[in-house]
Design a protein around this motif. Structure first.
Motif, short mmCIF file in Angstrom:
data_model
loop_
_atom_site.label_atom_id
_atom_site.label_comp_id
_atom_site.label_asym_id
_atom_site.label_seq_id
_atom_site.Cartn_x
_atom_site.Cartn_y
_atom_site.Cartn_z
N ALA A 29 0.83 -1.20 0.00
CA ALA A 29 0.00 0.00 0.00
C ALA A 29 0.86 1.25 0.00
O ALA A 29 0.55 2.25 -0.66
N TRP A 30 1.98 1.22 0.73
CA TRP A 30 2.89 2.37 0.76
C TRP A 30 3.46 2.63 -0.63
O TRP A 30 3.54 3.78 -1.09
N ILE A 31 3.83 1.57 -1.32
CA ILE A 31 4.36 1.71 -2.68
C ILE A 31 3.30 2.30 -3.61
O ILE A 31 3.60 3.17 -4.44
N GLU A 32 2.06 1.84 -3.46
CA GLU A 32 1.00 2.39 -4.30
C GLU A 32 0.84 3.88 -4.04
O GLU A 32 0.67 4.68 -4.97
N GLY A 33 0.87 4.29 -2.79
CA GLY A 33 0.75 5.70 -2.50
C GLY A 33 1.93 6.51 -3.01
O GLY A 33 1.78 7.65 -3.44
N PHE A 34 3.11 5.91 -3.02
CA PHE A 34 4.32 6.64 -3.40
C PHE A 34 4.47 6.76 -4.92
O PHE A 34 4.80 7.83 -5.45
N VAL A 35 4.24 5.67 -5.65
CA VAL A 35 4.51 5.69 -7.09
C VAL A 35 3.27 5.36 -7.92
O VAL A 35 3.36 5.22 -9.14
N GLY A 36 2.09 5.21 -7.30
CA GLY A 36 0.90 4.84 -8.04
C GLY A 36 -0.04 6.01 -8.25
O GLY A 36 0.30 7.18 -8.03
N GLY A 37 -1.25 5.69 -8.70
CA GLY A 37 -2.30 6.70 -8.83
C GLY A 37 -2.10 7.67 -9.97
O GLY A 37 -2.58 8.79 -9.93
N GLY A 38 -1.37 7.28 -11.05
CA GLY A 38 -1.20 8.18 -12.18
C GLY A 38 -0.42 9.43 -11.85
O GLY A 38 -0.61 10.48 -12.45
N SER A 39 0.51 9.33 -10.88
CA SER A 39 1.23 10.52 -10.41
C SER A 39 2.61 10.65 -11.02
O SER A 39 3.43 11.44 -10.55
N GLY A 40 2.91 9.89 -12.06
CA GLY A 40 4.24 9.95 -12.63
C GLY A 40 5.25 9.15 -11.84
O GLY A 40 6.46 9.34 -12.00
N GLY A 41 4.78 8.24 -10.97
CA GLY A 41 5.70 7.47 -10.15
C GLY A 41 6.56 6.53 -10.97
O GLY A 41 7.69 6.21 -10.57
N GLY A 42 6.07 6.08 -12.10
CA GLY A 42 6.88 5.21 -12.95
C GLY A 42 8.13 5.91 -13.42
O GLY A 42 9.23 5.32 -13.45
N MET A 43 8.02 7.17 -13.81
CA MET A 43 9.19 7.92 -14.25
C MET A 43 10.15 8.16 -13.09
O MET A 43 11.37 8.23 -13.29
N LEU A 44 9.62 8.27 -11.89
CA LEU A 44 10.50 8.43 -10.73
C LEU A 44 11.36 7.19 -10.55
O LEU A 44 12.56 7.29 -10.28
N LEU A 45 10.78 6.01 -10.73
CA LEU A 45 11.55 4.78 -10.61
C LEU A 45 12.53 4.63 -11.76
O LEU A 45 13.65 4.11 -11.57
#
Length: 833
Positions: free
Chosen positions: A683-699
């Protein structure tokens, strides 16, 4: 009574309500009979409106609209097209100076009929578009649902061996000619057929016809006393046997005794071909109003003219259609009609020919032909002299002044609010939406994200005339009605978010008199509402409203004070409200955190700039952004807060530059340690890099974070991995395909491999230790070519200026962005690929 001129009674002309064959036959019969008066099936209250049919500004399709004076939503329509026999009869009477009258049951009864026994059930059944029998008045409330009704045309078609009533009608009426030697023969034959059907089926499941027909007989007798037998009656063919029936006046009056009444008003309103179609739910509708209109209007060679229309439409849509296609389509339609034993090609034959020749067998362009031509979007016009409520007259005046003409076909309208006329259009459309008159619907603007631009999808539906009549209770002008409606909605609002949304709409509609009332109620509700979720829902709309003063010139001083107070209450109440939430509540709270973050970003503009520091220094600088960062830090560090909210808080701090990458990596490492439950870590990972927030580019661009996630995933026990898999799938499936592919390649190669060739003394893979100014300056000539010299003069020193409204996203993300990682998402995707 008789159907022929010179008989012993009125001339009864039984018709189909919307049919070009019936319309031509009616004109021919009236020319041959020359009656002294014409009686037409329709509400008698409309007799005073008949003269308007001769006005040069009256263009069918139009409809008679009747509505209850004290209940405008209770209404009925009687549509008339150019090819409607009733319209042809009206026009013939006006052209020859012959009195014309409506003889159906008055609208005062039809609107009140069944109110007590049906209530909401009537509205529900009418919305479902119950099948309506030929000859039934279009405005009459339907029979109770248990009544089984017949379609007389379908019965006659089946008797003749046809499986399609429309095809039978075309062969028998439309294509045979109306008056080959005898103008009255079609009506005699159709009357006899209906008589046989009524003997077999009685009223066909519609007992209320008995009352209507009794009233019609009384009106026919009254006309006979005045004009003798020189009376022509144009009505649905189903009613002809009943009007021939000899009954006593007392018996007819007895059927009318005790009918309910309701005070009704009546006027003409524009109608559309689309609303004449059966698929619109109109019970007496037809399948192809556009095709019927063509048949009625084509003086000769209807098939050739139709194929020419189709070719013109397809050419306008960049389809390669030549004259040879038209010639071949006409030949194919004629051949199909001959093979099928039809007197002339009908709609079926022409459609088959168009599909085979012009559309190359494809139904995709054929659907366009059906929508634009077979059904059509023709919108009628009504003269200004027609009766109307004061609100309708004010709306007509505004439409003319703003050059905003109603159209039946949907179109997009781009508005630049810096222009006076476009700003006026925006005000009008927003005010109408407040009045529940949905003429225009806001759409996403493709050209700009600035608040000075709006995009609308416009489409005028005939039912909007009823909405205008309903809204007339709020005022006589659009401005007065919208103001009164907004004040009433504010008083009756059920939640704080409803009130803030209403305040936003009042600003958009520029209602200065309503705004103080809405703001007072908003302040009262905000002071009493202790639900953090409600406050968080209300804040974004309130903050968005603050921005409209920049372009629209509306004062928003009162909003700023309320918004700041609301934000402070959210800051205090959010940490306790995030404790001990289940999965669904946690996901909802994450949405609230995102919304509040965007709102704070707008509220904080102009104060606290330059807070790019890390650690406690940012929060200590004060200001609304600093206090919000403090709340996010509190959320990120509490174990009682759900993982999805903690992860989101860390991500927002990182994006705002209030948290360093090293600290973010440390927090992620703690969460992904073996001591944390796998479900909470996911759940923490989803909040950090999920939800269409550009988290994929962060990784993609921070391999340390990617390595932490990868190491945690490989270390999750097998039994726990099955439980967290749906959550992880939801997180990573939201990434774009290119991002997912890049992440897969990085994981396959292993952490640190990409940076081996690009690592520098800085220790950060992919980045040089110092800025290469020569390479950065190389882009300036290209920018000057793209933006022009005026734009680039100040670009070098003020590229990040937040005062440029055209560079500001309405959703709260500005040019500095919610991502301080130094690259645009589109550029990053390119790098990742």
């Amino acid at each position: 009574m008789s159907d022929r001129d010179g008989g012993t009674g009125p001339l009864l002309l039984g018709v189909r309500h919307h049919g070009p064959g019936s319309a031509r036959a009616v004109r021919a019969a009236l020319e041959a009979a020359g009656p002294r008066t014409v009686l037409i099936e329709g509400p008698p209250e409309a007799d005073a409106l008949i003269a308007l049919a001769a006005d040069e500004d009256m263009r069918p399709p139009v409809a008679l609209l009747a509505h209850v004076v004290d209940e405008p939503g209770r209404s009925a329509f009687w549509p008339l097209a150019e090819f409607s026999p009733e319209w042809v009869a009206i026009r013939w009477a006006l052209e020859h100076g012959v009195p014309a009258r409506f003889i159906d049951l008055p609208a005062t009864h039809t609107l009140a009929w069944g109110r007590e026994e049906r209530g909401d059930q009537e509205q529900e059944s009418s919305e479902k578009g119950e099948q309506q029998r030929e000859g039934e008045p279009r405005g009459l409330p339907s029979e109770p649902a248990e009544a089984v009704r017949i379609d007389p045309l379908a019965v006659l078609a089946e008797t003749a061996g046809y499986d399609d009533a429309e095809r039978w009608w075309e062969d028998v009426i439309e294509h045979r000619g109306a008056c080959d030697g005898d103008a009255f023969a079609p009506f005699e034959v159709l009357g006899e057929a209906m008589g046989a059907l009524r003997e077999a089926f009685g009223t066909g499941g519609h007992e209320r016809d008995l009352v209507r027909e009794a009233y019609m007989r009384l009106q026919v007798r009254a006309a006979q006393r005045e004009f003798g037998d020189d009376v022509a009656v144009v009505c649905g063919a189903w009613h002809v046997p009943a009007l021939r029936q000899r009954t006593t006046v007392a018996a007819d009056r007895a059927l009318l005794k005790g009918l309910p009444k309701a005070k009704a008003d009546m006027t003409w309103v524009p109608w559309t071909h689309r609303r004449l179609s059966r698929v619109s739910g109109y019970g007496a509708g037809i399948d192809s109003p556009g095709w019927y209109g063509h048949l009625f209007g084509a003086a000769d060679r209807p098939i050739e003219r139709w194929m020419t229309k189709v070719a013109r439409l397809l050419r306008d849509e960049d389809r390669p259609v030549s004259s040879a296609h038209v010639i071949e389509a006409v030949r194919l339609a004629d051949t199909l009609a001959a093979m099928r034993g039809r007197p002339l090609p009908g709609l079926t034959e022409t459609t088959d020919a168009v599909r085979a020749v012009m559309c190359e067998g494809s139904d995709v362009p054929l659907s366009l032909v059906h929508d634009r031509l077979v059904v059509g979007d023709v919108l009628g016009e009504v003269p200004a002299a027609a009766p109307a409520v004061p609100l309708q007259r004010d709306l007509d005046r505004l439409q003319r002044r703003l050059r905003l003409k109603p159209e039946a076909q949907e179109r997009e309208l781009e508005l630049d609010l810096r222009k006076e006329n476009d700003a006026g259009r925006s005000r009008l459309l927003h005010r109408l939406r407040l009045l529940d008159i949905e003429w225009g619907e806001p759409a996403a603007s493709r050209g700009s994200t600035g608040t000075f631009r709006e995009t609308w999808r416009l489409r005028w539906e005939p039912e909007l005339a009823v909405r205008v009549a309903e809204a007339g209770v709020w005022g006589t002008t659009v401005l007065a009605a919208a103001t009164a409606k907004a004040e009433a909605d504010a008083v009756g609002a059920r939640s704080l978010a409803d009130v803030t949304g209403l305040a936003e709409r009042c600003l958009l509609a520029e209602l200065p008199d309503a705004l103080p009332v809405v703001m007072r109620i908003l302040a009262d509700r905000a002071a009493l509402d202790a639900d953090v979720g409600h406050l968080a829902q209300a804040l974004p709309a309130l903050v968005r409203s603050l921005r409209y003063g920049d372009v629209r010139g509306t004062g928003t001083e009162g909003l700023a004070e309320v918004a700041a107070g609301l934000a402070e209450r959210v800051f205090v109440g959010l940490p306790p409200a995030c404790a001990a939430l289940d999965a669904d509540a946690a996901e909802e709270m994450r949405g609230h955190v995102d919304a509040v973050h965007g709102a704070v970003g707008l509220l904080g503009e102009g104060e606290g700039e330059g807070q790019e520091g890390h650690g406690e220094d940012s929060a200590s600088r004060g200001g609304i952004r600093g206090r919000w960062h403090g709340v996010l830090r509190t959320l990120s560090g509490r174990d009682t807060v759900p993982g999805v909210v903690r992860g989101r808080a860390v991500r927002l701090l990182l994006d705002d530059g209030a948290l360093g990458q090293e600290e973010a990596a440390r927090l992620m490492g703690l969460v992904l340690s073996p001591g944390t439950e796998p479900a909470d870590a996911a759940a923490w990972i989803e909040g950090f890099v999920g939800g269409g927030s550009g988290g994929g580019m962060l990784l993609v661009h921070d391999e340390r974070l990617l390595g932490l996630v990868d190491a945690w995933l490989t270390g999750v026990p097998g039994d726990a991995f099955t439980d967290v898999l749906p959550l992880l799938r939801r997180t990573f499936s939201a990434y774009e395909p290119g991002v997912r592919r890049t992440l897969g390649e990085l994981v396959r190669r292993g952490p640190g491999t990409r940076g081996a060739a690009t690592a520098t003394a800085s220790g950060i893979p992919g980045f040089a230790p110092d800025l290469d100014t020569a390479r950065a300056d190389a882009v300036l000539p290209v920018l000057r070519l793209l933006l022009g010299p005026d734009e680039t003069e100040g670009a070098e020193g003020a590229g990040d200026s937040r005062t440029n409204d055209s560079r500001t996203d309405d959703n709260g993300a500005n040019d500095n962005g919610a991502n301080d990682n130094g690259a645009d998402d589109n550029d990053l995707v390119g790098v990742g690929r």
